[in-house]
Design an enzyme around this catalytic site. Structure first.
Site, PDB file in Angstrom:
ATOM      1  N   LEU A 138      32.080  39.619  31.439  1.00  0.00           N
ATOM      2  CA  LEU A 138      31.533  40.539  30.767  1.00  0.00           C
ATOM      3  C   LEU A 138      29.969  40.232  30.182  1.00  0.00           C
ATOM      4  O   LEU A 138      29.916  38.816  30.474  1.00  0.00           O
ATOM      5  CB  LEU A 138      32.323  40.514  29.261  1.00  0.00           C
ATOM      6  CG  LEU A 138      33.831  40.767  29.138  1.00  0.00           C
ATOM      7  CD1 LEU A 138      34.561  40.758  27.849  1.00  0.00           C
ATOM      8  CD2 LEU A 138      33.867  42.319  29.622  1.00  0.00           C
ATOM      9  N   ASP A 139      29.280  41.117  29.896  1.00  0.00           N
ATOM     10  CA  ASP A 139      27.997  40.838  29.556  1.00  0.00           C
ATOM     11  C   ASP A 139      27.905  39.905  28.092  1.00  0.00           C
ATOM     12  O   ASP A 139      28.957  39.775  27.603  1.00  0.00           O
ATOM     13  CB  ASP A 139      26.930  42.017  29.023  1.00  0.00           C
ATOM     14  CG  ASP A 139      26.973  43.087  30.210  1.00  0.00           C
ATOM     15  OD1 ASP A 139      26.986  42.661  31.534  1.00  0.00           O
ATOM     16  OD2 ASP A 139      26.524  44.193  29.814  1.00  0.00           O
ATOM     17  N   LYS A 140      26.951  39.105  28.010  1.00  0.00           N
ATOM     18  CA  LYS A 140      26.809  38.207  26.765  1.00  0.00           C
ATOM     19  C   LYS A 140      27.230  39.176  25.384  1.00  0.00           C
ATOM     20  O   LYS A 140      27.902  38.172  24.825  1.00  0.00           O
ATOM     21  CB  LYS A 140      25.434  37.658  26.759  1.00  0.00           C
ATOM     22  CG  LYS A 140      25.177  36.679  25.654  1.00  0.00           C
ATOM     23  CD  LYS A 140      23.723  36.180  25.461  1.00  0.00           C
ATOM     24  CE  LYS A 140      23.759  35.316  24.298  1.00  0.00           C
ATOM     25  NZ  LYS A 140      22.283  34.854  24.111  1.00  0.00           N
TER      26      LYS A 140
ATOM     27  N   THR B 172      29.090  41.453  24.920  1.00  0.00           N
ATOM     28  CA  THR B 172      30.245  42.420  25.150  1.00  0.00           C
ATOM     29  C   THR B 172      31.271  41.548  24.811  1.00  0.00           C
ATOM     30  O   THR B 172      31.292  40.560  24.974  1.00  0.00           O
ATOM     31  CB  THR B 172      30.410  43.158  26.274  1.00  0.00           C
ATOM     32  OG1 THR B 172      29.155  43.889  26.816  1.00  0.00           O
ATOM     33  CG2 THR B 172      31.638  44.107  26.412  1.00  0.00           C
TER      34      THR B 172
END
Length: 303
Positions: free
Chosen positions: A134-136, A138
Site C-alpha cells: 500500500l502507498d504510505k 493509504t
C-alpha cells in the site's frame, strides 16, 4: 527439522516424483534451492531424488531450506492489528503515514521493519515477503507470505487475477453513475519520479467503481465509493479517480483538497482469496480508521 517449512501430500496415482512436485506449484527455482541449500524431498520417511517413481498412496514431504533474513532490514518492535494468521500467511492492518518497505533514505519505521520484528520475536525462520503493498498514506489490509513458497504461490494467484482486493474511498464531487469501469493505461509522469498519469503508452489498468453514498460535508458534495482492482499499478485508484474528475479528498498530489482530511481518504477494506495451501475460501475485512470514520460520521449529520 529446525522449524523449517514443510509441505506434505499423498499421491493418488503412479507418477514421477518430479511431476508430483510440479503439480503442487513448486517452482524450478525452489526445487534447485531444496537440492543445494539444505532442503529435503522425503517419500514415506526416506529421502529420494526427483527421478523416484511414486506409487498410489505414497506420502511426499518437501522440507524447504531455512531462509536467510533480509540483509539490511532492521527488525523493530511494532504494534499492528492482526486480521488473519497461520503458518503460511499473515494479514495485518496498516495505519496511514507508514511506508510499506524501507528505502535508502528511510531504513526504519516501515511496516516491513515491524513485520521482521514480529517474525523474529515469534521464532519464525522466514524473511519478509509482502504480497500486497500500500502507498504510505493509504490504510488497510496488507498480506504477507511467511515463506518463499507461499510467496511464489500468491504471486501466481495475483498474475491469474484470483486475489481480490476491495478499497473504499471518499472523493470530491457527486459521482453520477452508480457503477462503472475505468479502463485507462497508466504511466510515469515525465517530470516526476513519483507522480503517475493516464498514458496511452502506459501499462493497462482497470478499476471498477461503485457508489456507496453521496453526501455533503460543510456544504461540499462528496461521494463514498467502493473500488475493485483488476490490475495493480502504482497510484492506480488515485490516478483513475482524478481522470474522471473525482480526485480523492486529502490527495493533493492528484488534485484533492486537504481541507477535510490531511491524507488521501483511501482504505484497503477487503481481501478475498482461496488459501493456496488449505484451499479454504477467505474473506478478510478491516474496520475504517478513525479519520475516515469521522468524515463518514460527519456526513450523516450534514446530509
Amino acid at each position: 527439522m529446525e522449524n523449517r517449512i514443510q509441505l506434505s501430500f499423498t499421491v493418488d496415482k503412479s507418477l514421477l516424483l518430479r511431476e508430483a512436485i510440479s503439480q503442487y506449484g513448486i517452482s524450478k527455482k525452489a526445487l534447485t534451492s531444496i537440492k543445494f541449500e539444505g532442503g529435503q524431498i522425503i517419500v514415506n520417511g526416506e529421502e529420494k531424488t526427483v527421478r523416484h517413481i511414486l506409487e498410489k498412496g505414497d506420502i511426499v514431504t518437501i522440507v524447504f531450506p531455512k531462509e536467510k533474513k533480509s540483509e539490511g532490514l532492521i527488525a523493530e518492535e511494532m504494534c499492528f492489528p492482526i486480521l488473519f494468521e497461520d503458518e503460511h500467511l499473515l494479514v495485518i492492518s496498516k495505519k496511514s503515514g507508514m511506508s510499506t518497505i524501507p528505502s535508502r533514505e528511510h531504513p526504519n519505521g516501515t511496516l516491513a521493519n515491524g513485520i521482521a520484528g514480529y517474525l523474529e520475536k515469534n521464532s519464525s525462520v522466514s524473511t519478509v515477503h509482502i504480497v500486497t503493498r500500500l502507498d504510505k498514506d493509504t490504510s488497510g489490509i496488507v498480506c504477507i507470505a511467511k515463506h518463499r513458497h507461499a510467496h511464489h504461490l500468491m504471486s501466481e494467484m495475483q498474475k491469474a487475477g484470483s486475489i481480490f482486493r476491495t478499497y473504499e474511498a471518499i472523493v470530491h464531487g457527486s459521482v453520477e453513475q452508480d457503477s462503472f469501469l475505468i479502463d485507462a493505461p497508466i504511466g510515469r509522469k515525465d517530470t516526476s519520479i513519483i507522480e503517475r498519469r493516464i498514458d496511452p503508452e502506459g501499462k493497462q489498468a482497470k478499476t471498477s467503481v461503485e457508489v456507496i453514498k453521496r453526501f455533503t460535508v460543510n456544504g461540499e458534495n462528496l461521494t463514498h465509493v467502493r473500488l475493485k482492482l483488476f490490475t495493480g499499478r502504482t497510484h492506480q485508484i488515485r490516478v483513475h479517480m482524478m481522470s474522471v474528475g473525482h480526485p480523492l479528498i486529502g490527495d493533493d498530489l492528484y488534485g484533492g483538497s486537504l481541507a477535510i482530511m490531511p491524507r488521501q481518504a483511501l482504505h484497503a477494506k477487503q481481501l478475498k482469496l482461496v488459501h493456496p495451501f488449505t484451499k479454504q475460501a477467505l474473506t478478510i475485512e478491516d474496520e475504517y480508521p478513525m479519520d475516515i470514520a469521522a468524515v463518514l460520521e460527519k456526513a450523516t449529520i450534514d446530509k
